[in-house]
Write a protein that holds these residues in place. Structure first.
Motif, PDB file in Angstrom:
ATOM      1  N   ILE A   1     -25.263  59.330 -35.063  1.00  0.00           N
ATOM      2  CA  ILE A   1     -24.154  60.287 -34.987  1.00  0.00           C
ATOM      3  C   ILE A   1     -23.123  59.969 -36.057  1.00  0.00           C
ATOM      4  O   ILE A   1     -22.569  58.874 -36.097  1.00  0.00           O
ATOM      5  CB  ILE A   1     -23.482  60.248 -33.601  1.00  0.00           C
ATOM      6  N   ASP A   2     -22.849  60.933 -36.920  1.00  0.00           N
ATOM      7  CA  ASP A   2     -21.818  60.766 -37.933  1.00  0.00           C
ATOM      8  C   ASP A   2     -20.442  60.849 -37.256  1.00  0.00           C
ATOM      9  O   ASP A   2     -20.224  61.701 -36.379  1.00  0.00           O
ATOM     10  CB  ASP A   2     -21.936  61.873 -38.993  1.00  0.00           C
ATOM     11  N   PRO A   3     -19.475  59.992 -37.638  1.00  0.00           N
ATOM     12  CA  PRO A   3     -18.145  60.010 -37.007  1.00  0.00           C
ATOM     13  C   PRO A   3     -17.414  61.345 -37.107  1.00  0.00           C
ATOM     14  O   PRO A   3     -16.468  61.587 -36.354  1.00  0.00           O
ATOM     15  CB  PRO A   3     -17.383  58.920 -37.787  1.00  0.00           C
ATOM     16  N   ILE A   4     -17.827  62.235 -38.021  1.00  0.00           N
ATOM     17  CA  ILE A   4     -17.159  63.536 -38.148  1.00  0.00           C
ATOM     18  C   ILE A   4     -17.244  64.341 -36.851  1.00  0.00           C
ATOM     19  O   ILE A   4     -16.427  65.215 -36.584  1.00  0.00           O
ATOM     20  CB  ILE A   4     -17.773  64.337 -39.318  1.00  0.00           C
ATOM     21  N   TYR A   5     -18.216  64.040 -36.003  1.00  0.00           N
ATOM     22  CA  TYR A   5     -18.404  64.800 -34.766  1.00  0.00           C
ATOM     23  C   TYR A   5     -17.427  64.385 -33.655  1.00  0.00           C
ATOM     24  O   TYR A   5     -17.235  65.124 -32.705  1.00  0.00           O
ATOM     25  CB  TYR A   5     -19.837  64.631 -34.255  1.00  0.00           C
ATOM     26  N   TYR A   6     -16.819  63.207 -33.756  1.00  0.00           N
ATOM     27  CA  TYR A   6     -16.001  62.697 -32.653  1.00  0.00           C
ATOM     28  C   TYR A   6     -14.600  63.315 -32.629  1.00  0.00           C
ATOM     29  O   TYR A   6     -13.990  63.561 -33.661  1.00  0.00           O
ATOM     30  CB  TYR A   6     -15.883  61.180 -32.731  1.00  0.00           C
ATOM     31  N   GLN A   7     -14.089  63.547 -31.411  1.00  0.00           N
ATOM     32  CA  GLN A   7     -12.740  64.078 -31.239  1.00  0.00           C
ATOM     33  C   GLN A   7     -11.832  63.057 -30.550  1.00  0.00           C
ATOM     34  O   GLN A   7     -11.075  62.358 -31.209  1.00  0.00           O
ATOM     35  CB  GLN A   7     -12.789  65.364 -30.396  1.00  0.00           C
ATOM     36  N   LYS A   8     -11.921  62.949 -29.223  1.00  0.00           N
ATOM     37  CA  LYS A   8     -11.040  62.074 -28.450  1.00  0.00           C
ATOM     38  C   LYS A   8     -11.856  61.288 -27.432  1.00  0.00           C
ATOM     39  O   LYS A   8     -12.847  61.794 -26.905  1.00  0.00           O
ATOM     40  CB  LYS A   8      -9.966  62.900 -27.737  1.00  0.00           C
ATOM     41  N   THR A   9     -11.431  60.057 -27.171  1.00  0.00           N
ATOM     42  CA  THR A   9     -12.169  59.165 -26.275  1.00  0.00           C
ATOM     43  C   THR A   9     -11.433  58.981 -24.957  1.00  0.00           C
ATOM     44  O   THR A   9     -10.206  58.854 -24.916  1.00  0.00           O
ATOM     45  CB  THR A   9     -12.401  57.798 -26.946  1.00  0.00           C
ATOM     46  N   TYR A  10     -12.210  58.948 -23.868  1.00  0.00           N
ATOM     47  CA  TYR A  10     -11.683  58.739 -22.521  1.00  0.00           C
ATOM     48  C   TYR A  10     -12.443  57.602 -21.840  1.00  0.00           C
ATOM     49  O   TYR A  10     -13.635  57.408 -22.088  1.00  0.00           O
ATOM     50  CB  TYR A  10     -11.844  60.010 -21.669  1.00  0.00           C
ATOM     51  N   TYR A  11     -11.737  56.860 -20.997  1.00  0.00           N
ATOM     52  CA  TYR A  11     -12.390  55.869 -20.147  1.00  0.00           C
ATOM     53  C   TYR A  11     -12.855  56.550 -18.861  1.00  0.00           C
ATOM     54  O   TYR A  11     -12.179  57.451 -18.339  1.00  0.00           O
ATOM     55  CB  TYR A  11     -11.436  54.731 -19.777  1.00  0.00           C
ATOM     56  N   LEU A  12     -13.996  56.106 -18.346  1.00  0.00           N
ATOM     57  CA  LEU A  12     -14.503  56.604 -17.073  1.00  0.00           C
ATOM     58  C   LEU A  12     -14.566  55.446 -16.085  1.00  0.00           C
ATOM     59  O   LEU A  12     -15.176  54.413 -16.363  1.00  0.00           O
ATOM     60  CB  LEU A  12     -15.901  57.214 -17.249  1.00  0.00           C
ATOM     61  N   ALA A  13     -13.925  55.606 -14.939  1.00  0.00           N
ATOM     62  CA  ALA A  13     -13.926  54.587 -13.888  1.00  0.00           C
ATOM     63  C   ALA A  13     -14.659  55.131 -12.674  1.00  0.00           C
ATOM     64  O   ALA A  13     -14.619  56.340 -12.412  1.00  0.00           O
ATOM     65  CB  ALA A  13     -12.494  54.199 -13.515  1.00  0.00           C
ATOM     66  N   PRO A  14     -15.324  54.269 -11.912  1.00  0.00           N
ATOM     67  CA  PRO A  14     -16.087  54.769 -10.764  1.00  0.00           C
ATOM     68  C   PRO A  14     -15.189  55.159  -9.593  1.00  0.00           C
ATOM     69  O   PRO A  14     -14.129  54.571  -9.391  1.00  0.00           O
ATOM     70  CB  PRO A  14     -16.964  53.572 -10.393  1.00  0.00           C
ATOM     71  N   GLU A  15     -15.602  56.167  -8.851  1.00  0.00           N
ATOM     72  CA  GLU A  15     -14.980  56.450  -7.560  1.00  0.00           C
ATOM     73  C   GLU A  15     -15.406  55.353  -6.586  1.00  0.00           C
ATOM     74  O   GLU A  15     -16.349  54.597  -6.843  1.00  0.00           O
ATOM     75  CB  GLU A  15     -15.444  57.823  -7.040  1.00  0.00           C
ATOM     76  N   SER A  16     -14.716  55.251  -5.470  1.00  0.00           N
ATOM     77  CA  SER A  16     -14.992  54.177  -4.520  1.00  0.00           C
ATOM     78  C   SER A  16     -16.423  54.185  -4.005  1.00  0.00           C
ATOM     79  O   SER A  16     -17.003  53.131  -3.709  1.00  0.00           O
ATOM     80  CB  SER A  16     -14.025  54.268  -3.329  1.00  0.00           C
ATOM     81  N   ASN A  17     -17.033  55.362  -3.943  1.00  0.00           N
ATOM     82  CA  ASN A  17     -18.405  55.461  -3.433  1.00  0.00           C
ATOM     83  C   ASN A  17     -19.452  55.461  -4.542  1.00  0.00           C
ATOM     84  O   ASN A  17     -20.632  55.700  -4.283  1.00  0.00           O
ATOM     85  CB  ASN A  17     -18.571  56.729  -2.591  1.00  0.00           C
ATOM     86  N   GLY A  18     -19.024  55.185  -5.789  1.00  0.00           N
ATOM     87  CA  GLY A  18     -19.974  55.263  -6.888  1.00  0.00           C
ATOM     88  C   GLY A  18     -20.084  54.002  -7.721  1.00  0.00           C
ATOM     89  O   GLY A  18     -20.621  54.044  -8.835  1.00  0.00           O
ATOM     90  N   THR A  19     -19.599  52.880  -7.198  1.00  0.00           N
ATOM     91  CA  THR A  19     -19.592  51.632  -7.976  1.00  0.00           C
ATOM     92  C   THR A  19     -20.999  51.173  -8.356  1.00  0.00           C
ATOM     93  O   THR A  19     -21.252  50.755  -9.483  1.00  0.00           O
ATOM     94  CB  THR A  19     -18.877  50.518  -7.187  1.00  0.00           C
ATOM     95  N   HIS A  20     -21.934  51.240  -7.408  1.00  0.00           N
ATOM     96  CA  HIS A  20     -23.291  50.763  -7.661  1.00  0.00           C
ATOM     97  C   HIS A  20     -23.967  51.577  -8.768  1.00  0.00           C
ATOM     98  O   HIS A  20     -24.560  51.022  -9.710  1.00  0.00           O
ATOM     99  CB  HIS A  20     -24.121  50.838  -6.376  1.00  0.00           C
ATOM    100  N   ALA A  21     -23.882  52.891  -8.680  1.00  0.00           N
ATOM    101  CA  ALA A  21     -24.492  53.754  -9.687  1.00  0.00           C
ATOM    102  C   ALA A  21     -23.802  53.593 -11.040  1.00  0.00           C
ATOM    103  O   ALA A  21     -24.445  53.630 -12.092  1.00  0.00           O
ATOM    104  CB  ALA A  21     -24.435  55.213  -9.230  1.00  0.00           C
ATOM    105  N   TYR A  22     -22.487  53.385 -11.017  1.00  0.00           N
ATOM    106  CA  TYR A  22     -21.713  53.176 -12.244  1.00  0.00           C
ATOM    107  C   TYR A  22     -22.197  51.920 -12.971  1.00  0.00           C
ATOM    108  O   TYR A  22     -22.487  51.943 -14.172  1.00  0.00           O
ATOM    109  CB  TYR A  22     -20.229  53.063 -11.888  1.00  0.00           C
ATOM    110  N   ASN A  23     -22.280  50.808 -12.245  1.00  0.00           N
ATOM    111  CA  ASN A  23     -22.734  49.550 -12.840  1.00  0.00           C
ATOM    112  C   ASN A  23     -24.166  49.668 -13.365  1.00  0.00           C
ATOM    113  O   ASN A  23     -24.508  49.083 -14.395  1.00  0.00           O
ATOM    114  CB  ASN A  23     -22.639  48.416 -11.826  1.00  0.00           C
ATOM    115  N   LEU A  24     -25.000  50.414 -12.652  1.00  0.00           N
ATOM    116  CA  LEU A  24     -26.384  50.614 -13.078  1.00  0.00           C
ATOM    117  C   LEU A  24     -26.432  51.326 -14.435  1.00  0.00           C
ATOM    118  O   LEU A  24     -27.174  50.917 -15.339  1.00  0.00           O
ATOM    119  CB  LEU A  24     -27.143  51.427 -12.033  1.00  0.00           C
TER     120      LEU A  24
END
Length: 313
Positions: free
Chosen positions: A101-124
């Protein structure tokens, strides 16, 4: 951090509920527009040119001008209904290598944190992306705007970078006066390679400073204290007569060892060296803003600002 979006990352039949946070912030100094004569902030009003009255937000709709002077309109509810099918899902379509991916395609970056019921799937998902060294290409709709997105790991955290679609990248054919590709002069090319090698260094984002912001902050402090703003004169540019002379002068400035190795002909292979460009020395910390400063002290101690390090995958 404030949550700006809630939804889920999905790939195949796997669903990872997440919350989204902005990964970057704007540290520019806020400057307001003032009336020059009275020195008070300018106000803006949403005014209808027909009735010449101010329009409330509740009376505003969005419209598309399909021909001059003719619009089709959509209220907020209609736009949300159109986007509702995908507005709460970041659906990964493919997994690709990051360097594709060429950097020209990137716009803005966001962090994603797991919901309380999604920690296991997030870590996976985090571990799977790290192990395979892949990133996910997804479709996402945020605030009634659809875009591509890259799902990747930043410093151990699942992140999402919005991307432009291919049709949004302007063709290089639109660039005026673009020179045709021609073969570079071998001697100039050799010296250019040497100069690039001399100036090469590991990427350390913390060492790069917002010089303009520091100069502006100094000027603001001087004006608050009633002082005349005096800026240091810029370095005079050397009178370089041609590209070869510019390369020689640059090598001499960057490091005497490399410039001597190149010589006047620079025809052979450049000597390898372990020397790298050192970080630009940071200026001494400036005295506290509430303490008086003499002119000489100010000249010797420009402000140093805290920097937030940004990391990439």
């Amino acid at each position: 951090m404030q949550t700006i979006w809630k939804g889920a990352v999905s790939f195949g039949l796997v669903n990872v509920p997440v919350k989204m946070f902005s990964a970057t912030q704007d540290n520019d100094l806020p400057m307001r527009m003032l009336h020059k004569k009275l020195n008070v902030p300018i106000q803006y009003h949403r005014t209808c040119p027909k009735c010449e009255e101010e329009v409330k937000w509740s009376d505003i709709v969005k419209g598309y001008e399909y021909e001059p002077g003719h619009f089709v309109t959509f209220d907020k509810g209609e736009l949300e209904e159109i986007a509702s099918e995908t507005s709460r899902e970041i659906r990964i379509l493919d997994f690709v290598d990051l360097d594709e991916i060429d950097p020209i395609y990137y716009q803005k970056t966001y962090y994603l944190a797991p919901e309380s019921n999604g920690t296991h799937a997030y870590n996976l998902l985090v571990q799977a992306l790290l192990d395979t060294r892949k990133i996910g290409i997804a479709n996402v709709s945020i605030r009634s705007r659809s875009s591509l997105a890259a799902i990747r790991i930043v410093d151990g955290v699942l992140s999402m970078s919005t991307m432009f679609y291919a049709e949004e990248i302007r063709s290089k054919k639109e660039i005026p006066n673009l020179p045709e590709e021609t073969k570079a002069d071998e001697r100039e090319l050799q010296m250019a390679r040497m100069l690039i090698d001399q100036l090469s260094a590991p990427f350390e984002p913390g060492k790069y400073e917002d010089v303009y912001k520091e100069r502006l902050m100094d000027a603001i402090e001087d004006k608050v204290k009633g002082k005349e703003v005096k800026l240091a004169p810029e370095e005079k540019k050397t009178n370089v007569i041609d590209l070869m002379e510019a390369l020689k002068a640059s090598l001499k400035q960057a490091g005497p060892d490399k410039s001597e190795a190149g010589g006047d002909d620079a025809g052979g292979e450049p000597e390898k060296t372990e020397s790298k460009k050192t970080a630009r020395k940071r200026t001494p910390a400036k005295a506290k803003r509430d303490e008086p400063k003499t002119k000489s002290a100010k000249a010797e101690a420009p402000a140093s600002k805290s920097r937030t390090k940004k990391t990439g995958s």
